[in-house]
Design a protein around this motif. Structure first.
Motif, PDB file in Angstrom:
ATOM      1  N   ARG A 388       0.832  -1.207   0.000  1.00 56.21           N
ATOM      2  CA  ARG A 388       0.000   0.000   0.000  1.00 56.21           C
ATOM      3  C   ARG A 388       0.865   1.254   0.000  1.00 56.21           C
ATOM      4  N   LEU A 389       2.001   1.194   0.688  1.00 55.48           N
ATOM      5  CA  LEU A 389       2.918   2.323   0.733  1.00 55.48           C
ATOM      6  C   LEU A 389       3.431   2.679  -0.658  1.00 55.48           C
ATOM      7  N   LEU A 390       3.716   1.654  -1.451  1.00 50.17           N
ATOM      8  CA  LEU A 390       4.191   1.892  -2.813  1.00 50.17           C
ATOM      9  C   LEU A 390       3.062   2.375  -3.724  1.00 50.17           C
ATOM     10  N   LEU A 391       1.846   1.863  -3.506  1.00 51.49           N
ATOM     11  CA  LEU A 391       0.730   2.230  -4.379  1.00 51.49           C
ATOM     12  C   LEU A 391       0.347   3.697  -4.249  1.00 51.49           C
ATOM     13  N   VAL A 392       0.565   4.285  -3.088  1.00 52.50           N
ATOM     14  CA  VAL A 392       0.210   5.697  -2.914  1.00 52.50           C
ATOM     15  C   VAL A 392       1.309   6.628  -3.401  1.00 52.50           C
ATOM     16  N   ASN A 393       2.424   6.070  -3.920  1.00 54.69           N
ATOM     17  CA  ASN A 393       3.532   6.917  -4.367  1.00 54.69           C
ATOM     18  C   ASN A 393       3.994   6.614  -5.786  1.00 54.69           C
ATOM     19  N   ILE A 394       3.788   5.421  -6.293  1.00 54.49           N
ATOM     20  CA  ILE A 394       4.298   5.039  -7.613  1.00 54.49           C
ATOM     21  C   ILE A 394       3.174   5.112  -8.634  1.00 54.49           C
ATOM     22  N   ARG A 395       3.428   5.780  -9.731  1.00 62.56           N
ATOM     23  CA  ARG A 395       2.442   5.938 -10.788  1.00 62.56           C
ATOM     24  C   ARG A 395       2.618   4.858 -11.854  1.00 62.56           C
ATOM     25  N   GLY A 396       1.499   4.337 -12.311  1.00 62.77           N
ATOM     26  CA  GLY A 396       1.474   3.438 -13.449  1.00 62.77           C
ATOM     27  C   GLY A 396       2.186   2.120 -13.294  1.00 62.77           C
ATOM     28  N   PRO A 397       2.104   1.419 -12.155  1.00 62.55           N
ATOM     29  CA  PRO A 397       2.726   0.088 -12.084  1.00 62.55           C
ATOM     30  C   PRO A 397       1.938  -0.895 -12.945  1.00 62.55           C
ATOM     31  N   THR A 398       2.640  -1.839 -13.542  1.00 59.61           N
ATOM     32  CA  THR A 398       1.992  -2.801 -14.443  1.00 59.61           C
ATOM     33  C   THR A 398       1.855  -4.187 -13.845  1.00 59.61           C
ATOM     34  N   SER A 399       2.469  -4.436 -12.694  1.00 59.17           N
ATOM     35  CA  SER A 399       2.371  -5.746 -12.059  1.00 59.17           C
ATOM     36  C   SER A 399       2.961  -5.657 -10.659  1.00 59.17           C
ATOM     37  N   PHE A 400       2.806  -6.739  -9.911  1.00 57.87           N
ATOM     38  CA  PHE A 400       3.444  -6.798  -8.597  1.00 57.87           C
ATOM     39  C   PHE A 400       4.966  -6.785  -8.733  1.00 57.87           C
ATOM     40  N   ASP A 401       5.457  -7.432  -9.785  1.00 54.78           N
ATOM     41  CA  ASP A 401       6.912  -7.455  -9.998  1.00 54.78           C
ATOM     42  C   ASP A 401       7.447  -6.065 -10.313  1.00 54.78           C
ATOM     43  N   SER A 402       6.668  -5.268 -11.055  1.00 57.87           N
ATOM     44  CA  SER A 402       7.143  -3.917 -11.374  1.00 57.87           C
ATOM     45  C   SER A 402       7.242  -3.065 -10.116  1.00 57.87           C
ATOM     46  N   LEU A 403       6.385  -3.324  -9.123  1.00 58.06           N
ATOM     47  CA  LEU A 403       6.484  -2.601  -7.867  1.00 58.06           C
ATOM     48  C   LEU A 403       7.728  -3.000  -7.083  1.00 58.06           C
ATOM     49  N   ARG A 404       8.200  -4.224  -7.293  1.00 51.60           N
ATOM     50  CA  ARG A 404       9.374  -4.697  -6.550  1.00 51.60           C
ATOM     51  C   ARG A 404      10.678  -4.447  -7.291  1.00 51.60           C
ATOM     52  N   THR A 405      10.598  -3.826  -8.476  1.00 48.17           N
ATOM     53  CA  THR A 405      11.800  -3.619  -9.290  1.00 48.17           C
ATOM     54  C   THR A 405      12.416  -2.257  -8.998  1.00 48.17           C
ATOM     55  N   VAL A 406      13.731  -2.244  -8.753  1.00 51.35           N
ATOM     56  CA  VAL A 406      14.486  -1.015  -8.523  1.00 51.35           C
ATOM     57  C   VAL A 406      15.677  -0.993  -9.465  1.00 51.35           C
ATOM     58  N   ASP A 407      15.662  -0.015 -10.399  1.00 53.33           N
ATOM     59  CA  ASP A 407      16.751   0.123 -11.370  1.00 53.33           C
ATOM     60  C   ASP A 407      16.995  -1.189 -12.120  1.00 53.33           C
ATOM     61  N   GLY A 408      15.905  -1.838 -12.527  1.00 54.47           N
ATOM     62  CA  GLY A 408      16.010  -3.075 -13.289  1.00 54.47           C
ATOM     63  C   GLY A 408      16.298  -4.311 -12.472  1.00 54.47           C
TER      64      GLY A 408
END
Length: 448
Positions: A388-408
């Protein structure tokens, strides 16, 4: 009740504190009620008349405030209907103005003084009949508002020549003394004549009181510290009662007494008529938050295997797929989706709105005033909390994996992504033992 209070806090998150808090009470002496009573009847004998008249009065009041703009343009509003134990209903109303009411404007909207009977005898009659508290205290120690020798409604307040708004809670309204052109009346309290000055006047709006001829308390919401209390108070729900069950030879006091809801006759009639108890504008859409493959699945014996293999989409999973296929959705936060998209409950998909205001730079994208609210998550649910912390700050995520990705690089947990993001995206995220930041829409994350 908790959901309604959270929705009210969503208004606060987007528009700030409410400007006005109104308590609108049914008057059993309204001619619309008394004209329909049979000979020998009182209003307490005809609860269906009270319910029908009061719902019409609320509709007229809200139209008067919202459509006729008696206070100005209303940005959003909400109200909740409650019942006193003797049966009369009342509504608690919160109003958010487009142009915030300034302290200098309070006296032009709210009054806490006796009107002049010569200048406005009609308003004087309404105020002296409906807007006087008590008197209580030494004049009437047995008043229902008295507790431990003090008035729970904090009457009588101080007499002041000018409104003071720089204190916590409600402001000190202008209440002039009789030596400073203040008006007073004489009332009978337990057989004694009592001089009632401006200290006993409940704050009211002269326009609303004169129009509806009832008890209509209007308060200016002064302090941000009182917002959570106000939002919870408006949605506190029905009264509760403790009742005893008498059984022969029963000595178990724990099971003998039960706690239940107190439903008055008028509330029962109101619910039988299916009249609304809560109304609000704009709409608040609830958005699900769950881990991957953690959504709820409803199944039967026949489709259990199919639902387990292909679970139905939720607002979160379809948000990911929409961001992957729609370039405009890629620019949005999860909580901003309802403003531009509607969620079709049948197809479980977000669809662009077809009506509203055209978004600049997009000819086929429309926006409305609908708000989105992501369900709260307890911090003990670590991964879901950081999701939830990431969802209120990151725009346009395409999957759960994209939320866990940092600099590839794919992080092994959402918690690690939050801490890695502090280096790459300039975010500070607290853990369970560090100090929290309180900047932005979420009280846990702030931007450097």
């Amino acid at each position: 009740m908790h959901e309604y209070a959270q929705d009210a806090m969503t208004y606060v998150r987007n528009y700030g504190r409410p400007d006005l808090f109104i308590t609108f009470t049914c008057n059993p002496k309204w001619p619309e009620i008394t004209n329909l009573l049979l000979t020998g009847q009182t209003s307490s004998d005809r609860h269906e008349i009270i319910a029908r008249v009061f719902i019409q009065k609320i509709k007229v009041l809200m139209d008067y405030i919202v459509k006729h703009k008696v206070f100005g343009i209303i940005r959003c509003w909400m109200y909740s209907v409650e019942w006193q134990k003797r049966g009369l209903p009342h509504a608690h109303i919160l109003l958010w103005m487009l142009d915030t009411i300034r302290p200098d404007d309070i006296d032009s909207i709210i009054s806490a003084e006796n009107p002049d009977p010569k200048t406005d005898p009609e308003l004087y009659s309404v105020v002296t009949t409906n807007m006087i508290h008590g008197p209580c205290g030494v004049h009437n120690p047995d008043s229902p508002c008295m507790e431990n020798g003090n008035c729970t409604k904090r009457f009588p307040p101080l007499l002041v020549a000018d409104t003071v708004s720089g204190i916590d809670g409600y402001p000190l309204y202008r209440r002039r003394s009789t030596d400073n052109n203040g008006k007073s009346i004489v009332m009978k309290v337990k057989g004694n004549n009592v001089i009632v000055d401006n200290r006993w006047i409940v704050p009211y709006c002269p326009l609303l009181s004169k129009t509806f001829s009832t008890h209509c308390n209007v308060e200016y919401c002064n302090s941000i510290k009182s917002i959570k209390y106000v939002c919870k108070y408006v949605n506190k729900g029905s009264d509760m009662a403790v009742f005893g069950i008498v059984e022969p030879n029963a000595n178990d006091e724990v099971t003998q007494f039960q706690l239940g809801r107190y439903v008055s006759c008028n509330e029962a009639i109101w619910r039988l008529f299916s009249f609304p108890i809560h109304e609000r504008h704009p709409t608040v859409v609830h958005l699900a938050v769950h881990l991957e493959n953690g959504q709820r699945v409803y199944f039967t014996d026949a489709n259990a295997a199919q639902r387990a293999e292909q679970p139905q989409a939720t607002t979160l999973t379809n948000f990911f797929s929409t961001c992957e296929s729609d370039p405009f959705a890629w620019t949005l936060l999860y909580s901003e989706m309802p403003r531009y998209y509607t969620f079709n409950a049948a197809s479980k998909r977000f669809q662009r709105r077809k009506k509203g205001n055209v978004v600049t730079g997009f000819t086929d994208v429309y926006s409305t005033d609908v708000l989105g609210r992501i369900y709260t998550v307890h911090r003990h649910q670590d991964e879901c909390f950081y999701l939830r912390l990431l969802l209120v700050n990151i725009r346009g995520p395409t999957s759960f994996d994209s939320l866990r990705t940092v600099d590839g690089v794919l992080s092994h947990s959402l918690r690690c992504k939050c801490f890695f993001a502090s280096e790459s995206n300039s975010y500070i995220v607290c853990d369970h033992h560090s100090r929290m930041s309180s900047i932005g829409p979420d009280p846990i994350v702030g931007q450097i």
